[in-house]
Design a protein around this motif. Structure first.
Motif, PDB file in Angstrom:
ATOM      1  N   LEU A   2       0.968  -1.087   0.106  1.00 20.97           N
ATOM      2  CA  LEU A   2      -0.023  -0.009  -0.021  1.00 20.97           C
ATOM      3  C   LEU A   2       0.772   1.161   0.120  1.00 20.97           C
ATOM      4  N   GLN A   3       0.850   1.978  -0.941  1.00 20.53           N
ATOM      5  CA  GLN A   3       1.525   3.442  -0.998  1.00 20.53           C
ATOM      6  C   GLN A   3       0.734   4.502  -0.972  1.00 20.53           C
ATOM      7  N   LEU A   4       0.947   5.322  -0.153  1.00 22.31           N
ATOM      8  CA  LEU A   4       0.455   6.763   0.019  1.00 22.31           C
ATOM      9  C   LEU A   4       1.631   7.792  -0.257  1.00 22.31           C
ATOM     10  N   GLY A   5       1.322   8.839  -0.992  1.00 23.30           N
ATOM     11  CA  GLY A   5       2.345   9.818  -1.402  1.00 23.30           C
ATOM     12  C   GLY A   5       1.763  11.125  -1.870  1.00 23.30           C
ATOM     13  N   LYS A   6       2.647  12.024  -1.805  1.00 24.28           N
ATOM     14  CA  LYS A   6       2.596  13.313  -2.367  1.00 24.28           C
ATOM     15  C   LYS A   6       3.654  13.966  -2.894  1.00 24.28           C
ATOM     16  N   GLN A   7       3.495  15.044  -3.683  1.00 21.44           N
ATOM     17  CA  GLN A   7       4.521  15.885  -4.151  1.00 21.44           C
ATOM     18  C   GLN A   7       4.832  17.375  -3.528  1.00 21.44           C
ATOM     19  N   VAL A   8       5.793  17.257  -2.700  1.00 24.79           N
ATOM     20  CA  VAL A   8       5.968  18.519  -2.229  1.00 24.79           C
ATOM     21  C   VAL A   8       7.533  18.633  -2.120  1.00 24.79           C
ATOM     22  N   ARG A   9       8.257  19.455  -3.089  1.00 19.41           N
ATOM     23  CA  ARG A   9       9.532  19.716  -3.278  1.00 19.41           C
ATOM     24  C   ARG A   9      10.130  18.134  -3.189  1.00 19.41           C
ATOM     25  N   GLY A  10       9.761  17.593  -4.372  1.00 15.22           N
ATOM     26  CA  GLY A  10      10.093  16.049  -4.676  1.00 15.22           C
ATOM     27  C   GLY A  10       8.852  15.254  -4.099  1.00 15.22           C
ATOM     28  N   THR A  11       9.000  13.961  -4.147  1.00 16.42           N
ATOM     29  CA  THR A  11       8.033  12.912  -3.814  1.00 16.42           C
ATOM     30  C   THR A  11       8.321  12.405  -2.356  1.00 16.42           C
ATOM     31  N   GLU A  12       7.361  12.423  -1.583  1.00 16.05           N
ATOM     32  CA  GLU A  12       7.350  11.831  -0.441  1.00 16.05           C
ATOM     33  C   GLU A  12       6.235  10.742  -0.343  1.00 16.05           C
ATOM     34  N   HIS A  13       6.773   9.748   0.156  1.00 21.01           N
ATOM     35  CA  HIS A  13       5.908   8.567   0.190  1.00 21.01           C
ATOM     36  C   HIS A  13       6.106   7.489   0.920  1.00 21.01           C
ATOM     37  N   VAL A  14       5.189   6.766   1.628  1.00 21.81           N
ATOM     38  CA  VAL A  14       5.331   5.465   2.400  1.00 21.81           C
ATOM     39  C   VAL A  14       4.768   4.464   1.705  1.00 21.81           C
ATOM     40  N   LEU A  15       5.690   3.311   1.667  1.00 22.11           N
ATOM     41  CA  LEU A  15       5.548   2.273   0.800  1.00 22.11           C
ATOM     42  C   LEU A  15       5.241   0.936   2.145  1.00 22.11           C
ATOM     43  N   GLY A  89      10.430   4.919  12.117  1.00 24.92           N
ATOM     44  CA  GLY A  89       9.082   4.751  11.571  1.00 24.92           C
ATOM     45  C   GLY A  89       8.888   5.514  10.500  1.00 24.92           C
ATOM     46  N   GLU A  90       8.060   5.068   9.295  1.00 24.49           N
ATOM     47  CA  GLU A  90       7.899   6.221   8.337  1.00 24.49           C
ATOM     48  C   GLU A  90       6.424   6.177   8.358  1.00 24.49           C
ATOM     49  N   PHE A  91       6.112   7.736   8.136  1.00 28.57           N
ATOM     50  CA  PHE A  91       4.854   8.095   8.188  1.00 28.57           C
ATOM     51  C   PHE A  91       4.290   9.169   7.421  1.00 28.57           C
ATOM     52  N   ILE A  92       3.214   9.330   6.636  1.00 28.44           N
ATOM     53  CA  ILE A  92       2.817  10.400   5.884  1.00 28.44           C
ATOM     54  C   ILE A  92       1.335  10.655   5.893  1.00 28.44           C
ATOM     55  N   THR A  93       0.981  11.774   5.963  1.00 30.45           N
ATOM     56  CA  THR A  93      -0.456  12.230   6.008  1.00 30.45           C
ATOM     57  C   THR A  93      -0.851  13.026   4.455  1.00 30.45           C
ATOM     58  N   VAL A  94      -1.725  12.744   3.829  1.00 27.62           N
ATOM     59  CA  VAL A  94      -2.017  13.412   2.505  1.00 27.62           C
ATOM     60  C   VAL A  94      -3.615  13.814   2.717  1.00 27.62           C
ATOM     61  N   SER A  95      -3.543  15.028   2.272  1.00 25.82           N
ATOM     62  CA  SER A  95      -4.977  15.547   2.433  1.00 25.82           C
ATOM     63  C   SER A  95      -5.652  15.238   1.107  1.00 25.82           C
ATOM     64  N   THR A  96      -6.749  14.870   1.237  1.00 26.32           N
ATOM     65  CA  THR A  96      -7.617  14.320  -0.030  1.00 26.32           C
ATOM     66  C   THR A  96      -8.099  15.428  -0.978  1.00 26.32           C
ATOM     67  N   GLU A  97      -8.251  16.733  -0.260  1.00 29.47           N
ATOM     68  CA  GLU A  97      -8.648  17.799  -1.056  1.00 29.47           C
ATOM     69  C   GLU A  97     -10.094  17.821  -1.898  1.00 29.47           C
ATOM     70  N   ASN A  98     -10.210  16.702  -2.231  1.00 31.77           N
ATOM     71  CA  ASN A  98     -11.405  16.372  -3.063  1.00 31.77           C
ATOM     72  C   ASN A  98     -12.111  15.073  -2.411  1.00 31.77           C
TER      73      ASN A  98
END
Length: 114
Positions: A2-15, A89-98
């Motif tokens: 399962l991957q969740l990611g976003k692009q903010v000054r490069g790509t940040e993601h957790v796999l 630990g790796e952690f990321i939060t991604v706003s769904t915006e829509n």
């Protein structure tokens, strides 16, 4: 995986490894989806709405998937991966915006997991 990611000054993601064909994982993600319509995002701060610890199939790794409220009153998804006996630990939060398809997308993901 399962991957969740976003692009903010490069790509940040957790796999994160997630066990498929697992009815509990399916049920836990469906539970996240059911919370979308009734989620209270009015507090004006980060708040967990619903969280699910997912089965990974790996003895040394834990995965948490959360539906959260943001300070701006939106919904977001968070994915965290934690390895046993490690502070890395790796952690990321991604706003769904829509949010209009969030519930359906979570149900679809749940069906893929189960």
């Amino acid at each position: 995986m399962l991957q969740l990611g976003k692009q903010v000054r490069g790509t940040e993601h957790v796999l994160a490894p997630v066990q498929t064909g697992h009815s509990r994982n399916r049920g836990k993600v469906h539970s996240l989806a059911y919370e979308v319509d009734s989620a209270d995002t009015s507090a004006g701060e980060w708040a967990d709405i619903e969280k699910a610890w997912l089965e990974t199939g790996l003895q040394s790794t834990s995965v948490i998937f959360k539906l959260v409220a943001t300070p701006s009153g939106e919904l977001a998804l968070s994915l965290g991966k934690y390895k046993e006996h490690s502070d890395d630990g790796e952690f990321i939060t991604v706003s769904t915006e829509n949010n209009r398809n969030l519930k359906d997308n979570l149900h679809e993901l749940a069906d893929h997991l189960g």
